[in-house]
Write an enzyme that holds these catalytic residues in place. Structure first.
Site, PDB file in Angstrom:
ATOM      1  N   ARG A  25       0.918  -1.194  -0.063  1.00 29.42           N
ATOM      2  CA  ARG A  25       0.149   0.063   0.040  1.00 29.42           C
ATOM      3  C   ARG A  25       0.856   1.268  -0.102  1.00 29.42           C
ATOM      4  NH1 ARG A  25      -5.525  -0.693   1.848  1.00 29.42           N
ATOM      5  NH2 ARG A  25      -5.924  -2.931   0.882  1.00 29.42           N
ATOM      6  N   ARG A  29      -3.360   6.244   1.227  1.00 32.30           N
ATOM      7  CA  ARG A  29      -4.007   7.734   1.642  1.00 32.30           C
ATOM      8  C   ARG A  29      -2.986   8.463   2.701  1.00 32.30           C
ATOM      9  NH1 ARG A  29      -8.998   4.239   3.448  1.00 32.30           N
ATOM     10  NH2 ARG A  29      -7.435   2.895   3.375  1.00 32.30           N
ATOM     11  N   ARG A  38      -6.420  11.135  -5.900  1.00 34.53           N
ATOM     12  CA  ARG A  38      -7.771  10.353  -5.673  1.00 34.53           C
ATOM     13  C   ARG A  38      -9.036  11.382  -5.732  1.00 34.53           C
ATOM     14  NH1 ARG A  38     -11.166   9.260  -1.433  1.00 34.53           N
ATOM     15  NH2 ARG A  38     -11.170   6.829  -1.067  1.00 34.53           N
ATOM     16  N   ASP A  75      -6.869  -2.996  -7.414  1.00 35.06           N
ATOM     17  CA  ASP A  75      -7.408  -3.632  -6.005  1.00 35.06           C
ATOM     18  C   ASP A  75      -7.672  -5.196  -6.446  1.00 35.06           C
ATOM     19  OD1 ASP A  75      -8.516  -2.778  -3.266  1.00 35.06           O
ATOM     20  OD2 ASP A  75      -9.883  -4.212  -4.000  1.00 35.06           O
ATOM     21  N   TYR A 152     -14.920 -12.081   0.043  1.00 36.98           N
ATOM     22  CA  TYR A 152     -15.645 -11.019  -0.369  1.00 36.98           C
ATOM     23  C   TYR A 152     -17.063 -11.429  -1.323  1.00 36.98           C
ATOM     24  CZ  TYR A 152     -11.850  -8.443   1.692  1.00 36.98           C
ATOM     25  OH  TYR A 152     -10.986  -7.784   2.780  1.00 36.98           O
TER      26      TYR A 152
END
Ligand code: CP3
Length: 346
Positions: A25, A29, A38, A75, A152
């Site tokens: 990552r 962020r 973003r 992703d 998921y």
């Protein structure tokens, strides 16, 4: 020509004076430049499917820190999206998808070979990156492993204990197996396409492998990884594969040999001293600093970084965190980690 990039040298089994380094990552962020791009894209998924902006955020941590590898910005849930499971992200909560609980739900899922139109922007991101990255930087492509992606797809969201996926496995084994098999096929064609677009190394993220115990680990973490890796190696024998069966514990032992992976990525629930003795003996290892050090910094960061480098110093090692960096991390602590690793002074 002999491979000169440090990451590929480590993946080929070479012991280097200081380990090459990148970070899960690393585009994320905690970086103000990521947050700005973003915002420009609109939302996270629009960023993933905008090849120019996805390439831009992939390059940001390379420019800022000079990591030895860039990881494609995308992703693991883009594959279910491409298979026709509606995907959206709820701010502050995480991903949402349609669920799979019945055979009728599964019948709506597309074939593995039908994913490429939807994923074309990802392949374009890879092509842009292979042109724009510095010569010494390795480009890593990736996919989620079938079990993690299935958790998921079945639940329609992230779950603390992967309960819905375990329940489907117990209640309708043929349906559960069909989901795993479709994801295995899709992962093969997806990673093959990334390699053909220019990915030099690929990584398989099995973030929830730790919740598979005993025979289940063999059936649903180890076997799909072995199938995917042998299919990729048949087409691309020189492309190294990193496997990340997160929180596998004792199941890390022998995982590289059993699956054909060139490197096993380790989370920080195992000690580096233990992993050097039991896992690094078979292959290169990657890891495994706790990502909390990127928040707290200081002498504990320096000491723990040094201890990991020392533990893995007698074999092939790629330095990384044990899991992704978190949004509350301080960019200055990343700098301190890199300086410590590259100083060789540990
Ligand atoms: O490592 C990288 O920088 C490459 C890009 C990457 C992302 N996700 C970007 C991302 C990779 C390799 C992933 C993998 C991924 N995605 C995993 C496996 C690895 C892991 O962390 O366990 C999983 C389980 C996912 C699914 C996913 N994506 C979740 C559960 C979430 C929400 C949680 C969160 O952190 O917000 C995401 C979103 C996501 N994927 C973000 C990023 C940078 C944050 C999105 C944002 O900008 O808001």
């Amino acid at each position: 020509m002999a491979e000169t990039k440090l990451i590929q040298r480590a993946l080929a089994g070479e012991t280097l004076p200081t380990p090459p380094i990148w970070m899960m990552r690393q585009a994320g962020r905690y970086l103000p430049e990521y947050r700005a791009t973003r915002a420009q894209a609109g939302d996270f998924l629009s960023l993933c499917y905008n090849s120019d902006l996805a390439a831009e955020v992939t390059l940001q941590p390379i420019r800022r820190y000079g990591f030895d590898a860039a990881i494609l910005f995308a992703d693991i849930l883009l594959v279910p999206d491409a298979l026709g499971a509606d995907l959206w992200f709820v701010t502050g909560e995480g991903p949402r998808l349609s669920t799979i609980t019945t055979d009728a739900d599964f019948e709506k899922i597309k074939g593995a070979d039908d994913i490429h139109d939807h994923l074309a922007p990802v392949y374009e991101t890879v092509r842009i990156l292979s042109r724009e990255l510095p010569n010494e930087t390795t480009l890593i492509g990736f996919a989620g492993a079938p079990w993690t992606v299935a958790t998921y797809m079945i639940a329609g969201r992230g779950t603390p204990d992967q309960g819905p996926a375990h329940a489907l496995k117990a209640e309708n084994r043929p349906l559960f197996q069909a989901v795993i098999d479709r994801l295995t096929e899709a992962t093969i064609v997806y990673l093959d396409a990334q390699i053909r677009a220019g990915a030099e190394v690929v990584k398989l993220f099995d973030s929830w492998a730790g919740s598979l115990k005993g025979e289940d680990f063999t059936e649903f973490a180890l076997k799909p990884a072995a199938t995917i890796i042998s299919a990729l190696k048949a087409k691309h024998p020189n492309t190294p594969v990193i496997a990340f069966p997160r929180e596998a514990g004792d199941n890390y032992i022998g995982f590289a040999k059993a699956t054909g992976a060139d490197c096993v990525a380790l989370d920080n629930s195992v000690s580096a001293v233990w992993a050097a003795e039991h896992v690094q003996v078979d292959s290169c290892v990657q890891g495994n600093l706790a990502s909390s050090h990127m928040v707290t910094g200081g002498s504990a960061l320096v000491e723990e970084t040094g201890a990991i480098c020392r533990a893995f110093a007698n074999g092939a090692h790629i330095f990384n965190l044990g899991h992704g960096i978190t949004p509350d991390a301080d960019p200055a602590n990343v700098e301190l980690m890199i300086e410590t690793v590259r100083s060789g002074n540990w």
